[in-house]
Scaffold this active site. Structure first.
Site, PDB file in Angstrom:
ATOM      1  N   CYS A 101      69.485-135.403  35.216  1.00  0.00           N
ATOM      2  CA  CYS A 101      70.793-135.510  35.751  1.00  0.00           C
ATOM      3  C   CYS A 101      70.709-134.325  36.595  1.00  0.00           C
ATOM      4  CB  CYS A 101      71.873-135.254  34.600  1.00  0.00           C
ATOM      5  SG  CYS A 101      73.487-135.289  35.537  1.00  0.00           S
ATOM      6  N   CYS A 114      75.765-142.591  43.983  1.00  0.00           N
ATOM      7  CA  CYS A 114      76.253-141.146  43.580  1.00  0.00           C
ATOM      8  C   CYS A 114      76.929-140.633  44.872  1.00  0.00           C
ATOM      9  CB  CYS A 114      75.048-140.322  43.406  1.00  0.00           C
ATOM     10  SG  CYS A 114      75.342-138.602  42.986  1.00  0.00           S
TER      11      CYS A 114
END
Length: 424
Positions: free
Chosen positions: A160, A354
């Site tokens: 991440c 994202c």
């Protein structure tokens, strides 16, 4: 009476539990198990860590909402799963049988892999949980009073990366507003082979875009970084070359260090025989179902996905919100098929979107599908991204409060991206 149990009350768990409750017959019980009574909007944690949000603004007490929609709820987590008898034990010792089990448990934060890492027993901060973000904000306030070097990044094995970019760029923007940026050197330390890789092999021109942004803001970086250990105020870092050999060793001082750790699976989930890979992530087939345990499905960060490519320092694959939403929808449709006596047919899209806030603007990354070659491979930057992320936060909190199964990413986030792609 049949029962489907959803474990995990985050973005994935709340999406799937509402959709199951909406689409399954009323005499089929849908139960939710969380680690507490709270829902946390995890994407807002970088804002909490920098004082742009308070803890109360990004959490909800789930109790009144699950009661309103007649969803039995236990907030003590799962301590044991017996897949042979299809029974689980909650943290308070209660036992529940299940016909289907949907795992949306997220990760266990593996700070122990690097000595001195972590906010509880180490010297670094985290934004992986809202309580970690609250503690990180306290350290940020100390930095404002006593300026000094800052390190931000992701440790080896991390999967991440977006929140680390959000944090460092928003931090830099706030320090300029405070007029103390000139007193605070910032270095980004990452296991990625290059800036903007993000575990995805880059998206669009993300490498050039992020390098330009870092240069423009005076942020230095170290890639292919393997952190050996943290001490109080010092990070010991090895920088590897493409052959995986140590090229340079760095002893980097810091007043504040925020690092994202590698993830592992929940201990109770990892203990189920033949369910997980060695790191404790759930192995699933194309229908998000366990090949060895047909009654078990999984979505989100707890799912095992292979790395995109071999890199000098291990880099994992991110599971973004859009991907998680497609996984949960696939699970619901496949459980409905099984209940009708039909073959499963719904597969998740595994796309990646994202929205990364940067304080004074933001960056959007769109990879459809997530792994190349892609049908869409696009990156853009602007103030509209900040607005889109704020809107997403509000929409998802609304979704939790009102029990809707509406696909937030597909309807709102992808729509916002599409508008700006058309403008470009």
């Amino acid at each position: 009476m049949k029962r489907t149990v959803v474990v995990g009350a985050g973005l994935g768990g709340m999406s799937v539990v509402y959709e199951l409750r909406e689409k399954l017959p009323k005499d089929h019980e849908v139960m939710l198990i969380g680690e507490s009574n709270e829902f946390h909007f995890i994407p807002s944690n970088p804002w909490v860590a920098l004082g742009e949000r308070t803890r109360d603004q990004v959490i909800l007490d789930l109790t009144p909402y699950v009661q309103k929609y007649k969803i039995p709820f236990n907030g003590t987590g799962v301590s044991h799963i017996d897949s042979a008898t299809q029974q689980l034990t909650t943290g308070d010792g209660q036992q529940f049988n299940y016909d289907y089990l949907v795992l949306c448990t997220g990760p266990r934060l593996a700070f122990e892999t690097v000595p001195g890492a972590g906010p509880e027993h180490g010297f670094t901060q985290s934004i992986c949980t809202v309580n970690h973000a609250v503690k990180a904000f306290e350290t940020y306030q100390q930095l404002l009073k006593n300026p000094g070097p800052v390190l931000v990044g992701a440790l080896q094995g991390a999967s991440c990366f977006g929140p680390a970019y959000e944090y460092v760029l928003t931090l830099e923007s706030l320090l300029r507003k405070q007029k103390i940026r000139d007193r605070i050197p910032i270095t980004f330390v990452t296991s990625e082979p290059y800036i903007g890789h993000m575990g995805l092999g880059g998206v669009g021109d993300s490498k050039a875009l992020m390098e330009h942004e870092f240069r423009d803001r005076g942020i230095k970086w170290v890639c292919n970084a393997r952190v050996k250990a943290f001490e109080d105020g010092i990070a010991h870092v090895e920088e590897l070359n493409r052959k995986g050999e140590v090229d340079f060793s760095h002893d980097l001082p810091f007043h504040l260090a925020m690092f994202l750790p590698s993830f592992k699976g929940s201990e109770a989930i990892a203990a189920v025989p033949d369910l997980c890979n060695p790191k404790g992530f759930v192995i699933t087939n194309e229908f998000q179902q366990s090949p060895q345990h047909p009654a078990i499905f999984a979505a989100g960060v707890c799912v095992a996905l292979p790395p995109l490519e071999q890199t000098p320092v291990p880099v994992g694959v991110p599971k973004t919100g859009f991907m998680i939403e497609s996984m949960t929808t696939a699970i619901v449709e496949n459980i409905l098929s099984l209940e009708k006596g039909e073959a499963m047919k719904t597969r998740p899209t595994l796309n990646a979107i994202c929205l990364a806030d940067m304080g004074d603007k933001g960056a959007a990354f769109v990879a459809l599908p997530q792994n190349p070659p892609r049908n869409v491979n696009w990156t853009s930057m602007g103030k509209w991204v900040h607005v889109a992320k704020v809107a997403f936060e509000k929409y998802f909190m609304y979704k939790v409060k009102h029990g809707t199964s509406e696909p937030i990413y597909e309807k709102y986030v992808l729509g916002a991206v599409g508008i700006h792609r058309t403008k470009e």
